[in-house]
Every structure is written in C-alpha cells, then in structure tokens.
Design a protein around this motif. Sequence first.
Motif, PDB file in Angstrom:
ATOM      1  N   PRO A 106      53.735  36.050  35.242  1.00  0.00           N
ATOM      2  CA  PRO A 106      53.762  37.042  36.749  1.00  0.00           C
ATOM      3  C   PRO A 106      53.128  38.507  35.902  1.00  0.00           C
ATOM      4  CG  PRO A 106      55.949  36.229  36.854  1.00  0.00           C
ATOM      5  CD  PRO A 106      55.263  36.265  35.474  1.00  0.00           C
ATOM      6  N   ALA A 107      53.130  38.969  35.374  1.00  0.00           N
ATOM      7  CA  ALA A 107      52.763  40.335  34.389  1.00  0.00           C
ATOM      8  C   ALA A 107      51.098  39.955  34.034  1.00  0.00           C
ATOM      9  CB  ALA A 107      53.678  40.634  33.402  1.00  0.00           C
ATOM     10  N   LEU A 108      51.027  39.061  33.143  1.00  0.00           N
ATOM     11  CA  LEU A 108      49.695  38.349  32.869  1.00  0.00           C
ATOM     12  C   LEU A 108      48.605  38.181  34.800  1.00  0.00           C
ATOM     13  CD1 LEU A 108      50.737  35.487  30.125  1.00  0.00           C
ATOM     14  CD2 LEU A 108      50.028  38.090  29.952  1.00  0.00           C
ATOM     15  N   PHE A 109      49.397  37.467  35.630  1.00  0.00           N
ATOM     16  CA  PHE A 109      48.410  37.641  36.410  1.00  0.00           C
ATOM     17  C   PHE A 109      48.176  38.292  37.286  1.00  0.00           C
ATOM     18  CE2 PHE A 109      48.356  36.896  40.961  1.00  0.00           C
ATOM     19  CZ  PHE A 109      47.435  35.132  41.434  1.00  0.00           C
ATOM     20  N   VAL A 110      49.206  39.249  37.116  1.00  0.00           N
ATOM     21  CA  VAL A 110      48.619  40.776  37.412  1.00  0.00           C
ATOM     22  C   VAL A 110      47.674  41.746  37.050  1.00  0.00           C
ATOM     23  CG1 VAL A 110      49.685  43.450  38.314  1.00  0.00           C
ATOM     24  CG2 VAL A 110      51.338  41.169  38.980  1.00  0.00           C
ATOM     25  N   ALA A 111      47.738  41.454  35.688  1.00  0.00           N
ATOM     26  CA  ALA A 111      46.688  42.089  34.531  1.00  0.00           C
ATOM     27  C   ALA A 111      45.572  41.733  34.836  1.00  0.00           C
ATOM     28  CB  ALA A 111      47.182  42.168  33.939  1.00  0.00           C
ATOM     29  N   ALA A 112      45.423  40.832  35.435  1.00  0.00           N
ATOM     30  CA  ALA A 112      43.948  39.626  34.938  1.00  0.00           C
ATOM     31  C   ALA A 112      43.494  40.266  36.759  1.00  0.00           C
ATOM     32  CB  ALA A 112      43.747  37.722  35.639  1.00  0.00           C
ATOM     33  N   LEU A 113      44.031  40.168  37.681  1.00  0.00           N
ATOM     34  CA  LEU A 113      43.781  40.900  38.621  1.00  0.00           C
ATOM     35  C   LEU A 113      43.614  41.743  39.078  1.00  0.00           C
ATOM     36  CD1 LEU A 113      46.526  39.519  41.371  1.00  0.00           C
ATOM     37  CD2 LEU A 113      43.944  38.861  41.193  1.00  0.00           C
ATOM     38  N   LEU A 114      43.814  42.953  38.151  1.00  0.00           N
ATOM     39  CA  LEU A 114      43.604  44.183  37.568  1.00  0.00           C
ATOM     40  C   LEU A 114      41.646  44.374  37.407  1.00  0.00           C
ATOM     41  CD1 LEU A 114      46.895  46.289  36.829  1.00  0.00           C
ATOM     42  CD2 LEU A 114      45.479  46.768  38.953  1.00  0.00           C
ATOM     43  N   LEU A 115      41.853  43.734  36.819  1.00  0.00           N
ATOM     44  CA  LEU A 115      40.187  43.057  35.776  1.00  0.00           C
ATOM     45  C   LEU A 115      39.501  42.952  36.547  1.00  0.00           C
ATOM     46  CD1 LEU A 115      41.479  42.023  32.359  1.00  0.00           C
ATOM     47  CD2 LEU A 115      40.787  43.940  32.784  1.00  0.00           C
ATOM     48  N   VAL A 116      39.378  41.988  37.442  1.00  0.00           N
ATOM     49  CA  VAL A 116      38.528  41.636  38.174  1.00  0.00           C
ATOM     50  C   VAL A 116      38.453  42.076  40.009  1.00  0.00           C
ATOM     51  CG1 VAL A 116      38.395  39.531  39.723  1.00  0.00           C
ATOM     52  CG2 VAL A 116      39.491  39.270  37.929  1.00  0.00           C
ATOM     53  N   GLU A 117      39.416  43.026  40.260  1.00  0.00           N
ATOM     54  CA  GLU A 117      39.549  43.800  41.351  1.00  0.00           C
ATOM     55  C   GLU A 117      38.122  44.735  41.317  1.00  0.00           C
ATOM     56  OE1 GLU A 117      40.354  45.012  45.360  1.00  0.00           O
ATOM     57  OE2 GLU A 117      41.066  43.386  43.886  1.00  0.00           O
ATOM     58  N   PRO A 118      38.122  45.407  40.736  1.00  0.00           N
ATOM     59  CA  PRO A 118      36.871  46.339  40.691  1.00  0.00           C
ATOM     60  C   PRO A 118      35.582  45.493  40.569  1.00  0.00           C
ATOM     61  CG  PRO A 118      37.996  46.705  38.281  1.00  0.00           C
ATOM     62  CD  PRO A 118      38.424  45.746  39.030  1.00  0.00           C
ATOM     63  N   PHE A 119      34.936  44.019  40.290  1.00  0.00           N
ATOM     64  CA  PHE A 119      33.670  44.044  40.004  1.00  0.00           C
ATOM     65  C   PHE A 119      33.921  42.782  41.235  1.00  0.00           C
ATOM     66  CE2 PHE A 119      35.627  44.335  35.299  1.00  0.00           C
ATOM     67  CZ  PHE A 119      34.550  45.435  35.372  1.00  0.00           C
ATOM     68  N   THR A 120      34.528  42.747  42.232  1.00  0.00           N
ATOM     69  CA  THR A 120      34.737  41.714  42.632  1.00  0.00           C
ATOM     70  C   THR A 120      33.697  42.229  44.631  1.00  0.00           C
ATOM     71  OG1 THR A 120      36.659  42.225  44.388  1.00  0.00           O
ATOM     72  CG2 THR A 120      36.358  40.518  42.623  1.00  0.00           C
ATOM     73  N   PRO A 121      32.936  41.829  45.357  1.00  0.00           N
ATOM     74  CA  PRO A 121      32.704  42.540  46.501  1.00  0.00           C
ATOM     75  C   PRO A 121      33.741  43.014  47.622  1.00  0.00           C
ATOM     76  CG  PRO A 121      31.749  40.334  46.327  1.00  0.00           C
ATOM     77  CD  PRO A 121      32.696  40.750  45.075  1.00  0.00           C
ATOM     78  N   VAL A 122      33.372  43.469  48.391  1.00  0.00           N
ATOM     79  CA  VAL A 122      34.655  44.084  49.435  1.00  0.00           C
ATOM     80  C   VAL A 122      34.630  42.952  50.153  1.00  0.00           C
ATOM     81  CG1 VAL A 122      34.643  46.033  51.433  1.00  0.00           C
ATOM     82  CG2 VAL A 122      33.646  46.752  49.585  1.00  0.00           C
ATOM     83  N   ASP A 123      34.330  41.889  50.623  1.00  0.00           N
ATOM     84  CA  ASP A 123      34.826  40.656  51.910  1.00  0.00           C
ATOM     85  C   ASP A 123      35.325  39.764  50.891  1.00  0.00           C
ATOM     86  OD1 ASP A 123      32.233  40.433  49.696  1.00  0.00           O
ATOM     87  OD2 ASP A 123      31.543  39.141  51.885  1.00  0.00           O
ATOM     88  N   TRP A 124      35.725  39.960  49.845  1.00  0.00           N
ATOM     89  CA  TRP A 124      36.575  39.152  48.497  1.00  0.00           C
ATOM     90  C   TRP A 124      37.530  39.748  48.299  1.00  0.00           C
ATOM     91  CZ3 TRP A 124      32.697  36.602  44.609  1.00  0.00           C
ATOM     92  CH2 TRP A 124      32.212  35.566  44.989  1.00  0.00           C
TER      93      TRP A 124
END
Length: 400
Positions: A31-49
């Motif tokens: 679970p912690a690794l999954f959340v960390a991966a989301l934090l890395l991806v979130e700034p680079f995704t479009p608003v509609d993603w």
Amino acid sequence: MRLERTRREPEAGMAVRTQLPAPPAWMRWLPALFVAALLLVEPFTPVDWPVSFALITVPLLAAFTQGPLGVAAVTVFAVLFEGVLAGTPCCAGRSVGYLWERHYVASYVCTILVGAIGTVLAAHRTRRERTLADVRFVAEIAQRVLLRPVPHRIGNLLLESLYLSAAAEARIGGDLYEAVPTSYGVRLLIGDVRGKGLLAVETAATLLGAFREAAHDEPDLPSLADRVEVSMGRRAMLLGGGEVGERFVTAVFAEIPTEGHLVRIVNCGHPPPLLIRSDEVSELDRGRSAPPLNLGVLVGEPYSVDVYDFRPGDQLLLYTDGITETRDPHGVFYPLLERLRSWGPLPPRELLEQLHGDLMAYSHNGLQDDIAALTACLLADQPAEPAPPSDGAGGSSGAP
C-alpha cells in the motif's frame, strides 16, 4: 509444502502454539509503495486524468496483510489523502481545487465502501489464519505423540530421524519410525502405511503402539513381527469397512545387539535398508522379503531373518519409498545410492540434513509423497579404564 525435521523439545511435554503466518515483507509495504507511485505520477498527469481516484484500491491492498483495524485506518488515510489531492490547486497544473466536486465526492464514497469490504475480508482472512494455526498446533501435538523424537544416543549408537510431509499444512501421515532400547539390544522400525488421511494415521498409531510394547517382550525379530501382525489384523477387523484386506503396511524391523558387531533385519515388503561404510554403500537385501504387515495371513510363511556385519563406524539407513520415488521435473527418480556414494561417510545428523536439502533441490520443492528416514551409527567400543595401581607385594612399599 511443509518441511519438517524431527527435533527435541526444549522441555519435555512443552508445546508451543503456532503463530499466525507472517506475510512477505513486500506485501506489507505494497500500500505505501502504491501511494508513493501515485505521488510521483500525479504532478505529470493532465487535469482530466485524476489518478488520485486509484487510491480506492489501497484498502484492498491492505486487506492482504493487515487486520480489520489496520484496513479501517488505511481507508481513513486514503479518503483524507484523496481530499488533499483534490483540494490542492497546484496538482496537475490546476488553478483551483476540486475538493467537493461531485466526481471526487463519488470517489470518497467509493473508497469508504471498498474499505468496508476490505475490512470484512481482512477479518475473514485473519479468522481463517487463526483456525489454520490452531489446526497445525493440534496436528503438531498429535505428531509428537505418534512420532516421538528418537534419542540422540542409545548406548554406543548415534540415532537421528527425518520426516518430510508432502502436504503443505500436514504434520502427520502414514510414514512412521521408532527406536526402542531393550534387553535384546536396540530395535528399530520404519514403515509406510498404504493410503493417506486419518485411516493411515490410525493404522500408523496401531502399528507403533504394538511395536513399542512387543519390542520389550519378544525374544527375536520374527516373533516381534508376528506379534505386530496379529495386532494389525485385530485392529483392522474391529474397524471393519470395505478396506480391511487393503489396510497394510510395508515395514522393516532391525535389531542391533548390545554385544556383537552385527545387525538383524526382517523386511516386510519395504525398501531394503542401506549399510554405509567408509568405502562403500550397499543394500541389505537377500531377496527374502516377507509380505507387508496385515497381508502375511495370505501367505502363512515364517519371517526370515537376515544377519549382516555391523562394525564400529558403520551406519544403517532405514527409509520410506518417498525418497526413492522423488522425481525431478523430467520425471527421473531420485538416485539415492549414487548420491550417498558421492557424499562419502557423514555423521547421522549431517547425513539427514544433506539428504533433506538434496531432495528439495532435486524435486524443485515439489515432493509428491511423505518421507521418513531413520539412521543409526555404531560408535567405536569404549576402551576399558585402566585399573588403579595396587599396594601389593609387587609394588614399592616406601619403607626405609
């Protein structure tokens, strides 16, 4: 697959309850690794993603390793973290937050529902694991009663035993062994009950009970085998059912007298024992094996006793056919004699440890049958202690 080497308890009669199985470390951190991966991806995704919606799966990931309270705590964290990501304008280049936007509110609700399901699943998983731990605890106690650890040493014999179960959670089965010191010498038994399950365990218990009692009373191995045969037949008739004639056991009875460097063997349809010496490994088989126990009444012939030299340093290996019938991924049977000859002479403990590891490597941790082995090594005779000097006429009196 469960692998177990018989061992002595720290204190006689002590049993330790089996703990709940610990999950792999990587699963606990998933679970912690999954959340960390989301934090890395979130700034680079479009608003509609809005990848923060993927936090819905975090409670289910936690349900694999956490208890109900842990999953509930992870669910609360996931909902709060979704709110933080939704209400932060800088995420994904947004100029305003979407904390209460309907899609994000739906995500909060879905995460709570998934968290509730994960909590129920975690409670069910924990209950099943506790039940399994209790069953294994009871089975381990039953094995200690049925297959008591053999003594490390009886007189000038070193003894060791090995038991491997092919079933993942099993503790007991139809393979058996025993060593009993008697006035006739040390008497050994190894056997393999036909079939599996509770019927095999009950048959093994009957055989061991009869052997432990009769080993002290019967003057020779044929009489001992006859006595056990009678007990097996009587028990089979009392149990009834359609398998009375098929409830049989292959076995080897061995006797190593206290005096005299020899071993006596009665074989009842079992794989022949092996004699291990410094320069050779040989099968103790003269082709006079009797039928398995509980089938001897069909033949009515007396048991034959084979006598072999058993010198200091020699080692006797009794084993069940689960060893020689172990197969590699290509279906080739385990070459026991070749392996023993290549290892050279080993002390009993090291021999069984080597055999254990080699069987697991050969089968790629894929045993298809239970395995039991019992080994006895004859130590060198103890030298007699020198007599103390006497003060007789032949000695110096010390008088002036």
